[in-house]
Design a protein around this motif. Structure first.
Motif, PDB file in Angstrom:
ATOM      1  N   GLU A 128       0.693  -1.279  -0.088  1.00  0.00           N
ATOM      2  CA  GLU A 128      -0.135  -0.185   0.048  1.00  0.00           C
ATOM      3  C   GLU A 128       0.836   1.312  -0.005  1.00  0.00           C
ATOM      4  O   GLU A 128       0.172   2.062  -0.624  1.00  0.00           O
ATOM      5  N   GLU A 129       1.925   1.426   0.629  1.00  0.00           N
ATOM      6  CA  GLU A 129       2.794   2.386   0.810  1.00  0.00           C
ATOM      7  C   GLU A 129       3.400   2.476  -0.581  1.00  0.00           C
ATOM      8  O   GLU A 129       3.598   3.614  -1.096  1.00  0.00           O
ATOM      9  N   LYS A 130       3.763   1.390  -1.358  1.00  0.00           N
ATOM     10  CA  LYS A 130       4.470   1.518  -2.870  1.00  0.00           C
ATOM     11  C   LYS A 130       3.485   2.186  -3.673  1.00  0.00           C
ATOM     12  O   LYS A 130       3.617   3.100  -4.320  1.00  0.00           O
ATOM     13  N   ALA A 131       2.118   1.657  -3.419  1.00  0.00           N
ATOM     14  CA  ALA A 131       1.054   2.220  -4.245  1.00  0.00           C
ATOM     15  C   ALA A 131       0.815   3.610  -4.094  1.00  0.00           C
ATOM     16  O   ALA A 131       0.480   4.433  -5.085  1.00  0.00           O
ATOM     17  N   SER A 132       0.763   4.091  -2.916  1.00  0.00           N
ATOM     18  CA  SER A 132       0.464   5.210  -2.513  1.00  0.00           C
ATOM     19  C   SER A 132       1.570   6.397  -3.419  1.00  0.00           C
ATOM     20  O   SER A 132       1.511   7.489  -3.502  1.00  0.00           O
ATOM     21  N   ARG A 133       2.982   5.900  -2.956  1.00  0.00           N
ATOM     22  CA  ARG A 133       3.871   6.650  -3.456  1.00  0.00           C
ATOM     23  C   ARG A 133       3.728   6.786  -5.252  1.00  0.00           C
ATOM     24  O   ARG A 133       3.973   7.939  -5.515  1.00  0.00           O
ATOM     25  N   GLU A 134       3.346   5.920  -5.632  1.00  0.00           N
ATOM     26  CA  GLU A 134       3.196   6.039  -7.224  1.00  0.00           C
ATOM     27  C   GLU A 134       2.052   6.937  -7.431  1.00  0.00           C
ATOM     28  O   GLU A 134       1.963   7.554  -8.684  1.00  0.00           O
ATOM     29  N   LEU A 135       0.697   6.857  -6.668  1.00  0.00           N
ATOM     30  CA  LEU A 135      -0.173   7.541  -6.860  1.00  0.00           C
ATOM     31  C   LEU A 135       0.178   9.252  -6.717  1.00  0.00           C
ATOM     32  O   LEU A 135      -0.522   9.906  -7.583  1.00  0.00           O
ATOM     33  N   VAL A 136       0.814   9.362  -5.863  1.00  0.00           N
ATOM     34  CA  VAL A 136       1.316  10.821  -5.474  1.00  0.00           C
ATOM     35  C   VAL A 136       2.255  11.266  -6.690  1.00  0.00           C
ATOM     36  O   VAL A 136       1.977  12.474  -7.129  1.00  0.00           O
ATOM     37  N   ASP A 137       2.891  10.319  -7.264  1.00  0.00           N
ATOM     38  CA  ASP A 137       3.805  10.906  -8.250  1.00  0.00           C
ATOM     39  C   ASP A 137       2.875  10.984  -9.616  1.00  0.00           C
ATOM     40  O   ASP A 137       3.421  11.798 -10.233  1.00  0.00           O
ATOM     41  N   GLU A 138       1.949  10.392  -9.820  1.00  0.00           N
ATOM     42  CA  GLU A 138       0.921  10.703 -10.722  1.00  0.00           C
ATOM     43  C   GLU A 138      -0.004  11.801 -10.702  1.00  0.00           C
ATOM     44  O   GLU A 138      -0.854  12.146 -11.345  1.00  0.00           O
ATOM     45  N   GLY A 139       0.069  12.390  -9.324  1.00  0.00           N
ATOM     46  CA  GLY A 139      -0.669  13.483  -8.966  1.00  0.00           C
ATOM     47  C   GLY A 139      -1.983  13.355  -8.594  1.00  0.00           C
ATOM     48  O   GLY A 139      -3.183  14.003  -8.486  1.00  0.00           O
ATOM     49  N   LEU A 140      -2.152  12.220  -8.099  1.00  0.00           N
ATOM     50  CA  LEU A 140      -3.422  11.625  -7.623  1.00  0.00           C
ATOM     51  C   LEU A 140      -3.493  11.622  -5.984  1.00  0.00           C
ATOM     52  O   LEU A 140      -2.406  11.550  -5.420  1.00  0.00           O
TER      53      LEU A 140
END
Length: 696
Positions: free
Chosen positions: A523-535
């Protein structure tokens, strides 16, 4: 939820013959449809032409706040073998994995002319790297950095355009693969690198290698296409950062995400997935027993099943004899489209497909130089299509050219007239689609008699009732805009990313705290990638699953954990997961072994961010049923059996009111498709303006 700025949202589906576009007016809750010829040499050109048509009607590009796109760009590149030149770095001593694969052979075991598909990375471009990690992730032999540099230099000399890296047990410890990428970027900064630990960090060597190779093979193709399309959208004034690409799992991802982190392979079923997603989202109450979808376009027909309002999904698949193990909607595709070419085989039999006339030159009746007879040519000769009202009258069809092609290529060699040849083509293509549905249903234990057939695509509604008759299905639901249904599906889904971590352990030895820690890390990995995508991670929902199997089995089942714990996982939740697995095994395989030990193979996480969707609005039924006569435009001869002309009434679909009822034989015409109601069937318009066709 992804915030929405702008009044309009655009969904685009690129097909083999036509590109379909939907423009949704969020404020009014209405949408309009455009249909343009696809441009196979550069599909972005067709997309941009369709978008520009909306703007020519007075739509301000600055008011477009959302753009979603389904494409077959990667699928076609794989089918036509025109991807990148790929180099492979693999653990020393394992360069034969690509040759051995799974020691199994696809197709007919008695085919003495069998040949394996060409290797994505030939042995001349495969380089063994000294390194080794064990099954627990412990480093047994450090990475030889100089070997990586030497391999990089050789690959540059040999014209390699993309690199796949697949080291043994990298899904347990990705350090060597990550260091390899850093070294490759030092030597060749512009060379795309696909790491198996990112593309598919999952147990089993060949599926992981195959999926990584495919990602490396297709990533440069997708990157070039997205770059061209993005620049084109900028040029016509669509500057919203909310530009999404459809994935095989039925969700969307941002353009930038599609070309990074090993996600290119998630687009291989991008086009067909949108239609299945729309079917699940927009299905009516009468479809609660299940839906079988029939997406018949210009090149192929795609089939999927919807049960419980959700498309069936798989995590392992084959595309053009290539192993690809990423989550995708459970679909099957056959070469049965409007542009499928009919021919007489060397044995003297009538065949249809797999070759397609595509958008250029297209069927003979298009008048673009095509001379090969197609399914569309057969449809027009049998009377199903109106030559003067194709695409709302924007394109006139040449029925004489269709007859000539049918006679010359089919009729004369087989001693048939044009009508008999056309009827034979239709019969073959309808039977092929019905047979594929039967096989698909049998493999999944689906009873079709209570299912609803939902056709879409430009040709789906032309053939749907005939296919339903073959299958014993008594209900057909034709959406309001079947030709643009997949494009509409792009406005009916969410952002979705899938993550997986493989780690083989005895289920009984798992501590709840350990399982919770594994999922938290994902979930932490997913959260980092979502933030990188501006979500925003505040809007994200995380869905957890375990891949479980009985000890000693060679396959596993996805077991959802949803609803098993209100907070962190505990012992009771894991016990409930075990019971749920037993139930799933019984359902899928017909037996369970509750007394047998269970193993966990992988942990799965799906991150979902809600996107504003198209909302289907119902309309009230009139006090008196709609007058079907107001929509009647005449009648014409239709040959349902290929021999006898039947007078079928013709209707304009836009003028059919809510509650209107009609009897077959009938032809309902609209801009993006034609609906055929066979004799012995009747149709009615429901409150959503779907056309419900049922056997009398």
């Amino acid at each position: 939820m992804v915030r929405e700025d702008g009044r309009y949202r655009i969904g685009v589906d690129v097909g083999g013959t036509h590109t379909d576009l939907v423009l949704l007016d969020v404020e009014a809750g209405t949408f309009s449809v455009e249909k343009v010829s696809s441009t196979p040499a550069n599909p972005a050109l067709g997309v941009l032409e369709g978008v520009s048509r909306f703007f020519a009607k007075g739509i301000d590009p600055a008011d477009v706040g959302f753009f979603a796109h389904g494409t077959t760009i990667t699928t076609n590149a794989l089918l036509e073998m025109r991807g990148a030149r790929v180099g492979l770095l693999i653990t020393a001593g394992y360069r034969a994995v690509q040759e051995v694969q799974q020691q199994a052979r696809d197709g007919n075991l008695f085919d003495y002319s069998y040949v394996k598909p060409a290797a994505i990375a030939p042995q001349s471009l495969t380089f063994e790297i000294a390194e080794r990690t064990d099954y627990q992730g412990n480093v047994l032999h450090p990475l030889d950095a100089e070997q990586v540099r030497e391999a990089a230099r050789k690959m540059i000399d040999k014209g390699v355009e993309s690199v796949a890296v697949c080291f043994l047990f990298s899904f347990m410890n990705p350090a060597h693969e990550e260091e390899t990428r850093r070294i490759l970027k030092e030597v060749a900064p512009d060379l795309p690198v696909s790491l198996s630990s990112e593309v598919l960090p999952r147990i089993r060597e060949w599926p992981r290698l195959s999926t990584t190779l495919l990602n490396a093979y297709l990533e440069p193709v997708l990157v070039r296409y997205i770059d061209h399309l993005a620049r084109g959208l900028d040029k016509v004034g669509v500057r919203t950062p909310r530009r999404f690409l459809m994935q095989s799992n039925g969700g969307v991802m941002l353009f930038d995400a599609a070309a990074s982190g090993g996600r290119t392979v998630h687009t291989l079923l991008s086009g067909p997935a949108a239609g299945a997603q729309a079917s699940a989202y927009l299905a009516d109450e009468g479809s609660r027993d299940g839906l079988v979808t029939l997406d018949m376009g210009g090149t192929s027909a795609d089939i999927a099943f919807i049960q419980g309002g959700v498309p069936l999904e798989v995590t392992e698949g084959i595309i053009d004899r290539r192993q690809i193990d990423v989550p995708s909607l459970d679909m099957t595709t056959i070469s049965a489209g409007g542009g499928s070419i009919a021919a007489v085989s060397s044995s003297g039999f009538l065949t249809v497909g797999p070759r397609s006339a595509g958008a250029m030159p297209g069927p003979a009746c298009y008048g673009r130089g095509g001379t090969q007879p197609t399914v569309t040519d057969a449809d027009i000769v049998c009377g199903y299509l109106n030559p003067d009202n194709f695409l709302g009258g924007k394109q006139r069809l040449d029925i004489a050219a269709a007859r000539e092609a049918l006679l010359r290529q089919i009729g004369d060699p087989l001693g048939l007239d044009a009508l008999e040849a056309a009827a034979g083509i239709r019969r073959i293509v309808d039977m092929r689609m019905a047979d594929e549905v039967r096989v698909f249903a049998a493999k999944r234990g689906v009873e079709l008699s209570k299912f609803t057939l939902l056709p879409f695509g430009g040709a789906g509604a032309v053939h749907a009732v005939s296919v339903a008759e073959e299958l014993g299905i008594t209900r057909v639901m034709v959406p309001r805009h079947p030709g643009a249904f997949s494009a509409l599906g792009l406005l009916c889904t969410d952002v979705m990313h899938d993550y997986i971590k493989s780690e083989l352990r005895a289920f009984e030895d798992l501590a709840p705290e350990y399982v919770e820690d594994v999922f938290r890390a994902l979930e932490e990995k997913a959260s980092r990638e979502l933030v990188d995508e501006g979500l925003s991670t505040d809007d994200a929902t995380f869905i957890r699953e375990l891949d479980l199997r009985y000890a000693g089995q060679g396959y596993e089942l996805r077991t959802p954990l949803e609803g098993l714990a209100a907070g962190p996982l505990d012992a009771a939740a894991l016990a409930a997961a075990r019971a749920r697995f037993d139930d799933r095994h019984e359902q899928v395989h017909g037996h369970a072994a509750a007394d047998r030990p269970v193993e966990v193979v992988s942990y799965r996480l799906r991150a979902r961010v809600t996107v504003p969707k198209y909302i289907q609005r119902s309309e009230p039924f009139p006090v008196t049923p709609g007058d079907v006569g107001a929509a009647e435009t005449g009648e014409r001869a239709v040959y349902f059996d290929g021999k006898t002309a039947v007078k079928a009434k013709t209707y304009e679909r836009e003028r059919l009111e809510i509650g209107a009822r009609l009897e077959g034989p009938a032809i309902i015409e609209q801009f993006d498709s034609t609906v055929v109601v066979n004799p012995g069937w009747r149709g009615r318009v429901d409150e959503f303006r779907n056309l419900i066709i049922e056997r009398c």
